[in-house]
Design a protein around this motif. Sequence first.
Motif, PDB file in Angstrom:
ATOM      1  N   PHE A  19      36.713  28.758  38.524  1.00  0.00           N
ATOM      2  CA  PHE A  19      36.440  29.495  39.760  1.00  0.00           C
ATOM      3  C   PHE A  19      35.362  28.805  40.588  1.00  0.00           C
ATOM      4  O   PHE A  19      34.981  29.316  41.649  1.00  0.00           O
ATOM      5  N   ARG A 202      46.271  31.991  47.848  1.00  0.00           N
ATOM      6  CA  ARG A 202      45.431  33.168  47.655  1.00  0.00           C
ATOM      7  C   ARG A 202      44.420  32.924  46.545  1.00  0.00           C
ATOM      8  O   ARG A 202      44.736  32.329  45.516  1.00  0.00           O
ATOM      9  N   SER A 203      43.207  33.400  46.750  1.00  0.00           N
ATOM     10  CA  SER A 203      42.125  33.151  45.814  1.00  0.00           C
ATOM     11  C   SER A 203      41.950  34.324  44.855  1.00  0.00           C
ATOM     12  O   SER A 203      41.997  35.493  45.266  1.00  0.00           O
ATOM     13  N   ARG A 239      40.864  30.274  40.006  1.00  0.00           N
ATOM     14  CA  ARG A 239      40.999  30.755  41.384  1.00  0.00           C
ATOM     15  C   ARG A 239      42.444  30.729  41.870  1.00  0.00           C
ATOM     16  O   ARG A 239      42.743  31.266  42.940  1.00  0.00           O
ATOM     17  N   ARG A 240      43.374  30.164  41.078  1.00  0.00           N
ATOM     18  CA  ARG A 240      44.773  30.100  41.473  1.00  0.00           C
ATOM     19  C   ARG A 240      45.720  30.599  40.392  1.00  0.00           C
ATOM     20  O   ARG A 240      46.932  30.404  40.491  1.00  0.00           O
ATOM     21  N   HIS A 290      33.401  34.281  42.266  1.00  0.00           N
ATOM     22  CA  HIS A 290      34.533  33.594  42.887  1.00  0.00           C
ATOM     23  C   HIS A 290      34.075  32.272  43.477  1.00  0.00           C
ATOM     24  O   HIS A 290      32.868  31.957  43.520  1.00  0.00           O
ATOM     25  N   HIS A 291      35.029  31.490  43.937  1.00  0.00           N
ATOM     26  CA  HIS A 291      34.738  30.195  44.542  1.00  0.00           C
ATOM     27  C   HIS A 291      33.801  30.397  45.737  1.00  0.00           C
ATOM     28  O   HIS A 291      33.996  31.316  46.536  1.00  0.00           O
ATOM     29  N   GLU A 294      35.398  30.779  49.390  1.00  0.00           N
ATOM     30  CA  GLU A 294      36.537  31.678  49.605  1.00  0.00           C
ATOM     31  C   GLU A 294      36.070  33.132  49.640  1.00  0.00           C
ATOM     32  O   GLU A 294      34.947  33.447  49.239  1.00  0.00           O
ATOM     33  N   PRO A 296      37.828  36.297  48.386  1.00  0.00           N
ATOM     34  CA  PRO A 296      38.860  37.135  47.768  1.00  0.00           C
ATOM     35  C   PRO A 296      38.527  38.621  47.721  1.00  0.00           C
ATOM     36  O   PRO A 296      39.409  39.446  47.462  1.00  0.00           O
TER      37      PRO A 296
END
Length: 368
Positions: A19, A202-203, A239-240, A290-291, A294, A296
């Motif tokens: 992530f 999408r994250s 994250r994917r 999360h990243h 991004e 999300p």
Amino acid sequence: MANRVRRQHTVSRFYLKGFADDAGKIRRVSLPGEPSIVLSTGDATVIKDFYTVTLPDGSLSDFFERAFSDIEGLAAEALRRILAGTWPIEGEAREAFATWVALQHLRSEDVRSSQGYMNAEMIRLIVGISGKEALRSLIQGSESRPVSDEELDREWMDITKPGGPDVIPDANQHVRLLTSLLPTTAAYLHDCHWTLFKFDRRSIATSDHPVTLAVAPDHPRWQGVGIATAELFLVPLSRRAALTIQPRRRFPQLPMGVERVPDFTKKGTTAIARSINQETAARARKYVYHHPDETPLEGLYLPNPETRDRPSVSNATGLIREEGLFSGMTDEARRALSATSIPGESDSGMSIDDIPWPIPGRRPRTAG
């Protein structure tokens, strides 16, 4: 091991890298949404001495943290294979990853806190059934001194308040539970049906409790959610990518000649990503990760951890009486009620005399 503070991770570092950005940075969002900071995966989930246990001689040991690292090493390779395109995973890789998922759930802060809550509820129930004078006798017998009515009132009110006394969760007890449940939980997850969701754009986010146990909307609230009752185990993988694990009982009718539903892959959609992120955020304890580049969590409900319902083992309020539950009962009624194995009155149950005093791990009471 010397008695020194150790930085220990409640979420595996290898896992958080999925992530993070190329520099190994990840964004940590504190519930219910602020503050949000970027930090390294090595600092994101550190709790001092979380797995450090006290040995019989009083010394501290980090044996279990080192044992967990062996599980993590095998799981990291399994996760690498999954994210590189190997699916389904079988054999030792599947066993290793099922064991890590079980470990990641069982070693969580939520599991440890639930033990503390249950201990407090049980103490509340036993003391409440026994009555104030039994509590006075417990304190006086343990401390060899008289207890005034004023002190007794304070102790009674604190111990029998909703939720019971404030008890600090115990690391030794948590590790005992973890080690006893880990083999069977890992075997159970290994035999479940696994679905891998892959996302192109999408994250996906994760949290400080990355294994989410979900149930159907009509699941009885009183029943609670546990390993045996969960309808779905949700694990963000990167994250994917995300993994769902479903018990085989969810597929009672299979075509003739088909012994089990095979694991499969699904293409993730915006709606699925949003649902996964919402479940993850809703079950987080304190933090969502999360990243750093991004978003999300945009548009999602982020709970306030301080307003969460505290788990309860029973609704004991009706059993708590200052004079004791059995005060004024006839011998016949007392024997009948005792036969129901209420703690404190059954030969096979606990009594107030079994409660150590002072109560181990009890937080100091605040003034007033």
